[in-house]
Scaffold this motif. Structure first.
Motif, short mmCIF file in Angstrom:
data_model
loop_
_atom_site.label_atom_id
_atom_site.label_comp_id
_atom_site.label_asym_id
_atom_site.label_seq_id
_atom_site.Cartn_x
_atom_site.Cartn_y
_atom_site.Cartn_z
N LEU A 124 0.83 -1.21 0.00
CA LEU A 124 0.00 0.00 0.00
C LEU A 124 0.86 1.26 0.00
O LEU A 124 0.54 2.25 -0.68
N SER A 125 1.95 1.23 0.75
CA SER A 125 2.86 2.38 0.77
C SER A 125 3.44 2.64 -0.61
O SER A 125 3.49 3.79 -1.07
N TYR A 126 3.88 1.57 -1.28
CA TYR A 126 4.46 1.75 -2.61
C TYR A 126 3.41 2.17 -3.64
O TYR A 126 3.72 2.93 -4.56
N VAL A 127 2.20 1.70 -3.51
CA VAL A 127 1.14 2.15 -4.41
C VAL A 127 0.94 3.65 -4.26
O VAL A 127 0.86 4.38 -5.26
N GLN A 128 0.90 4.12 -3.03
CA GLN A 128 0.75 5.56 -2.80
C GLN A 128 1.96 6.34 -3.32
O GLN A 128 1.82 7.41 -3.92
N LEU A 184 13.31 3.11 -5.97
CA LEU A 184 13.62 1.78 -6.50
C LEU A 184 14.74 1.05 -5.75
O LEU A 184 14.63 -0.17 -5.58
N PRO A 185 15.80 1.72 -5.27
CA PRO A 185 16.79 0.96 -4.49
C PRO A 185 16.20 0.34 -3.22
O PRO A 185 16.51 -0.80 -2.88
N HIS A 186 15.33 1.08 -2.56
CA HIS A 186 14.69 0.53 -1.36
C HIS A 186 13.82 -0.66 -1.73
O HIS A 186 13.83 -1.70 -1.05
N LEU A 187 13.08 -0.54 -2.80
CA LEU A 187 12.23 -1.64 -3.25
C LEU A 187 13.07 -2.87 -3.60
O LEU A 187 12.68 -4.00 -3.32
N ALA A 188 14.24 -2.66 -4.20
CA ALA A 188 15.12 -3.78 -4.54
C ALA A 188 15.61 -4.51 -3.29
O ALA A 188 15.59 -5.74 -3.24
N VAL A 189 16.01 -3.76 -2.26
CA VAL A 189 16.49 -4.39 -1.02
C VAL A 189 15.35 -5.12 -0.32
O VAL A 189 15.52 -6.26 0.14
N VAL A 190 14.19 -4.49 -0.25
CA VAL A 190 13.03 -5.13 0.39
C VAL A 190 12.66 -6.40 -0.36
O VAL A 190 12.40 -7.44 0.25
N SER A 191 12.65 -6.34 -1.69
CA SER A 191 12.30 -7.52 -2.49
C SER A 191 13.30 -8.65 -2.29
O SER A 191 12.92 -9.81 -2.18
#
Length: 184
Positions: A87-91, A113-120
């Motif tokens: 939900l946070s990333y959608v927003q 995107l770097p944060h999303l890469a680490v979380v993924s």
């Protein structure tokens, strides 16, 4: 992304307190469960840290109900965190796509995107560790998977974030060009 305006100090404190409290309670639940298990097969685990599945292998009691309870609590906590992150990333992406300039969108995406890469990376390796079938389980594979989700994301995190630094990008390009030049 007017983070300072949207996220007041009160919201930040509440989110940090919720993360710390839930993490503490979750760790307390696992610790209490682990210390209540009688061990009869020694006290040596085949990991570089005391991972719960490895400790359960040393147990001489049937820990099925305990493990099932922990799996249910873990699944609920994981699902809640996952939904919150999605939900946070959608927003965030909705707000970024509303930025009128392409340069502004590019800058915002380069921050997200770097944060999303680490979380993924963390979520995918952790999920694989928890959901891999016992038929493919071996001490060597368990060790590799444990390293993947406990060591790799924290080690890669600074590298991914530092790749936004122009000087570091240039140094990496020069290093790659030098290595390619030596191989030709």
């Amino acid at each position: 992304l007017h983070y300072g305006i949207i996220m007041g100090s009160r919201a930040c404190i509440q989110m940090a307190a919720a993360a710390w409290a839930s993490g503490f309670l979750y760790a307390l639940l696992h610790t209490a469960n682990t210390f209540s298990i009688p061990l009869c097969q020694g006290n040596t685990v085949d990991q570089f840290f005391c991972e719960i599945p490895q400790i359960l292998k040393l147990s001489c009691s049937d820990a099925y109900l305990r493990e099932l309870g922990l799996i249910v609590v873990s699944a609920c906590l994981f699902f809640g965190c996952f939904v919150f992150i999605v939900l946070s990333y959608v927003q965030i992406f909705t707000a970024v796509l509303r930025i009128p300039s392409e340069q502004g969108r590019h800058k915002a995406f380069s921050m997200c995107l770097p944060h999303l890469a680490v979380v993924s990376l963390f979520v995918s390796t952790g999920t694989f560790a928890c959901l891999k079938p016992p038929s493919i389980s071996s001490p060597a594979l368990d060790l590799v998977v444990a390293v993947l989700y406990s060591v790799v994301p924290p080690a890669v995190n600074p590298l991914i974030y530092s790749m936004r630094n122009k000087e570091l990008k240039e140094a990496v390009k020069k290093l790659i060009q030098r290595v390619q030049g030596q191989h030709q």
